[in-house]
Design a protein around this motif. Structure first.
Motif, PDB file in Angstrom:
ATOM      1  N   VAL A   1       0.862  -1.184   0.000  1.00 32.77           N
ATOM      2  CA  VAL A   1       0.000   0.000   0.000  1.00 32.77           C
ATOM      3  C   VAL A   1       0.894   1.228   0.000  1.00 32.77           C
ATOM      4  N   GLN A   2       0.603   2.150  -0.912  1.00 31.75           N
ATOM      5  CA  GLN A   2       1.404   3.355  -0.951  1.00 31.75           C
ATOM      6  C   GLN A   2       0.594   4.515  -1.510  1.00 31.75           C
ATOM      7  N   LEU A   3       1.131   5.714  -1.242  1.00 30.68           N
ATOM      8  CA  LEU A   3       0.590   6.945  -1.790  1.00 30.68           C
ATOM      9  C   LEU A   3       1.637   7.565  -2.695  1.00 30.68           C
ATOM     10  N   GLN A   4       1.237   7.979  -3.858  1.00 31.16           N
ATOM     11  CA  GLN A   4       2.157   8.578  -4.812  1.00 31.16           C
ATOM     12  C   GLN A   4       1.670   9.970  -5.160  1.00 31.16           C
ATOM     13  N   ALA A   5       2.449  10.980  -4.729  1.00 33.94           N
ATOM     14  CA  ALA A   5       2.099  12.372  -5.003  1.00 33.94           C
ATOM     15  C   ALA A   5       2.783  12.847  -6.270  1.00 33.94           C
ATOM     16  N   SER A   6       2.125  13.729  -6.997  1.00 29.52           N
ATOM     17  CA  SER A   6       2.690  14.280  -8.225  1.00 29.52           C
ATOM     18  C   SER A   6       2.063  15.637  -8.518  1.00 29.52           C
ATOM     19  N   GLY A  25      -2.619  -0.449  -3.985  1.00 25.97           N
ATOM     20  CA  GLY A  25      -2.414  -1.601  -3.130  1.00 25.97           C
ATOM     21  C   GLY A  25      -3.736  -2.210  -2.698  1.00 25.97           C
ATOM     22  N   SER A  26      -3.653  -3.121  -1.742  1.00 25.86           N
ATOM     23  CA  SER A  26      -4.837  -3.840  -1.258  1.00 25.86           C
ATOM     24  C   SER A  26      -5.566  -3.000  -0.210  1.00 25.86           C
ATOM     25  N   ILE A  27      -6.342  -2.056  -0.697  1.00 25.97           N
ATOM     26  CA  ILE A  27      -7.028  -1.095   0.164  1.00 25.97           C
ATOM     27  C   ILE A  27      -8.517  -1.438   0.226  1.00 25.97           C
ATOM     28  N   LEU A  28      -9.023  -1.539   1.426  1.00 23.16           N
ATOM     29  CA  LEU A  28     -10.446  -1.801   1.594  1.00 23.16           C
ATOM     30  C   LEU A  28     -11.257  -0.506   1.598  1.00 23.16           C
ATOM     31  N   SER A  29     -10.709   0.511   2.234  1.00 23.31           N
ATOM     32  CA  SER A  29     -11.391   1.801   2.246  1.00 23.31           C
ATOM     33  C   SER A  29     -10.395   2.905   2.586  1.00 23.31           C
ATOM     34  N   ILE A  30     -10.760   4.111   2.149  1.00 20.55           N
ATOM     35  CA  ILE A  30      -9.954   5.293   2.443  1.00 20.55           C
ATOM     36  C   ILE A  30     -10.833   6.288   3.180  1.00 20.55           C
ATOM     37  N   ASN A  31     -10.369   6.729   4.317  1.00 22.85           N
ATOM     38  CA  ASN A  31     -11.145   7.672   5.114  1.00 22.85           C
ATOM     39  C   ASN A  31     -10.667   9.084   4.792  1.00 22.85           C
ATOM     40  N   ALA A  32     -10.229   9.828   5.753  1.00 22.13           N
ATOM     41  CA  ALA A  32      -9.786  11.200   5.505  1.00 22.13           C
ATOM     42  C   ALA A  32      -8.522  11.221   4.652  1.00 22.13           C
ATOM     43  N   MET A  33      -8.450  12.194   3.762  1.00 19.21           N
ATOM     44  CA  MET A  33      -7.260  12.430   2.952  1.00 19.21           C
ATOM     45  C   MET A  33      -6.854  13.886   3.162  1.00 19.21           C
ATOM     46  N   ARG A  95      -1.509  12.623   2.869  1.00 16.75           N
ATOM     47  CA  ARG A  95      -1.678  11.664   3.962  1.00 16.75           C
ATOM     48  C   ARG A  95      -3.073  11.084   3.844  1.00 16.75           C
ATOM     49  N   ALA A  96      -3.190   9.800   4.103  1.00 14.26           N
ATOM     50  CA  ALA A  96      -4.508   9.167   4.008  1.00 14.26           C
ATOM     51  C   ALA A  96      -4.661   8.118   5.094  1.00 14.26           C
ATOM     52  N   LEU A  97      -5.813   8.125   5.696  1.00 11.35           N
ATOM     53  CA  LEU A  97      -6.160   7.096   6.676  1.00 11.35           C
ATOM     54  C   LEU A  97      -6.834   5.968   5.905  1.00 11.35           C
ATOM     55  N   MET A  98      -6.161   4.822   5.832  1.00 15.51           N
ATOM     56  CA  MET A  98      -6.645   3.748   4.976  1.00 15.51           C
ATOM     57  C   MET A  98      -6.788   2.444   5.744  1.00 15.51           C
ATOM     58  N   THR A  99      -7.771   1.682   5.331  1.00 14.53           N
ATOM     59  CA  THR A  99      -8.009   0.364   5.914  1.00 14.53           C
ATOM     60  C   THR A  99      -7.611  -0.711   4.913  1.00 14.53           C
ATOM     61  N   THR A 100      -6.732  -1.574   5.361  1.00 19.86           N
ATOM     62  CA  THR A 100      -6.347  -2.729   4.560  1.00 19.86           C
ATOM     63  C   THR A 100      -6.843  -3.982   5.267  1.00 19.86           C
ATOM     64  N   ASP A 101      -6.452  -5.130   4.769  1.00 22.19           N
ATOM     65  CA  ASP A 101      -6.874  -6.363   5.429  1.00 22.19           C
ATOM     66  C   ASP A 101      -6.114  -6.594   6.731  1.00 22.19           C
ATOM     67  N   ARG A 102      -5.144  -5.740   7.007  1.00 20.86           N
ATOM     68  CA  ARG A 102      -4.355  -5.911   8.230  1.00 20.86           C
ATOM     69  C   ARG A 102      -4.718  -4.912   9.314  1.00 20.86           C
ATOM     70  N   ALA A 103      -4.959  -3.675   8.908  1.00 21.86           N
ATOM     71  CA  ALA A 103      -5.191  -2.648   9.927  1.00 21.86           C
ATOM     72  C   ALA A 103      -5.690  -1.371   9.282  1.00 21.86           C
ATOM     73  N   THR A 104      -6.079  -0.432  10.117  1.00 20.53           N
ATOM     74  CA  THR A 104      -6.389   0.931   9.698  1.00 20.53           C
ATOM     75  C   THR A 104      -5.290   1.829  10.238  1.00 20.53           C
ATOM     76  N   ARG A 105      -4.640   2.549   9.334  1.00 21.31           N
ATOM     77  CA  ARG A 105      -3.541   3.404   9.773  1.00 21.31           C
ATOM     78  C   ARG A 105      -3.308   4.512   8.769  1.00 21.31           C
ATOM     79  N   ASP A 106      -2.489   5.483   9.182  1.00 20.88           N
ATOM     80  CA  ASP A 106      -2.115   6.583   8.306  1.00 20.88           C
ATOM     81  C   ASP A 106      -0.983   6.173   7.372  1.00 20.88           C
ATOM     82  N   TYR A 107      -1.098   6.638   6.153  1.00 22.60           N
ATOM     83  CA  TYR A 107      -0.025   6.481   5.182  1.00 22.60           C
ATOM     84  C   TYR A 107       0.353   7.869   4.656  1.00 22.60           C
ATOM     85  N   TRP A 108       1.631   8.038   4.351  1.00 24.41           N
ATOM     86  CA  TRP A 108       2.133   9.304   3.813  1.00 24.41           C
ATOM     87  C   TRP A 108       2.713   9.089   2.423  1.00 24.41           C
TER      88      TRP A 108
END
Length: 118
Positions: A1-6, A25-33, A95-108
Motif C-alpha cells: 500500500v502506498q501513496l504517490q504524489a505528483s 495496493g490492497s485497500i479496503l477503504s480510504i477515510n480522511a485524505m 496523507r490518508a487514513l486507509m483500511t487494509t486487510d491488516r489494519a487501519t492506519r495513516d499512510y504518507w
C-alpha cells in the motif's frame, strides 16, 4: 500500500498548479485524505483535508485559493492551487487514513516540491 504524489513544479506568482495523490495496493477503504506542506526551516502544516463523505477543511492561508477534492473510484485526492504566492513554496505531502486487510492506519506520500518564484 502506498501513496504517490505528483504535480509539483515551478510556477510564477499568481499561477496555478494541481497536485494529485494516488493510493494503490490492497485497500479496503480510504477515510480522511489530507494535504500538508513543509517549507525550509518550518514545521509541517496542514493545508487542506477532505473526509470520505466530501466534507472539507482548509488552513486560513489556503482558503479562497486552494480546493481539495477526491475521486474515490480512482483512490486519488487532488489539490487545486490558484493565485499562488512565493510563501506557498514548500514540499507538499499527502496523507490518508486507509483500511487494509491488516489494519487501519495513516499512510504518507513521498512529497512533491512546489516552488513559486518569478
Amino acid at each position: 500500500v502506498q501513496l504517490q504524489a505528483s504535480g509539483g513544479g515551478l510556477v510564477q506568482p499568481g499561477g496555478s498548479l494541481r497536485l494529485s495523490c494516488a493510493a494503490s495496493g490492497s485497500i479496503l477503504s480510504i477515510n480522511a485524505m489530507t494535504w500538508y506542506r513543509q517549507a525550509p526551516g518550518k514545521q509541517r502544516e496542514l493545508v487542506a483535508a477532505i473526509t470520505s463523505g466530501g466534507s472539507t477543511n482548509y488552513a486560513e492561508s489556503a482558503k479562497g485559493r486552494f480546493t481539495i477534492s477526491r475521486d474515490n473510484a480512482k483512490k486519488t485526492v487532488y489539490l487545486q492551487m490558484n493565485s499562488l504566492k512565493p510563501e506557498d513554496t514548500a514540499v507538499y505531502y499527502c496523507r490518508a487514513l486507509m483500511t487494509t486487510d491488516r489494519a487501519t492506519r495513516d499512510y504518507w506520500g513521498q512529497g512533491t516540491q512546489v516552488t513559486v518564484s518569478s
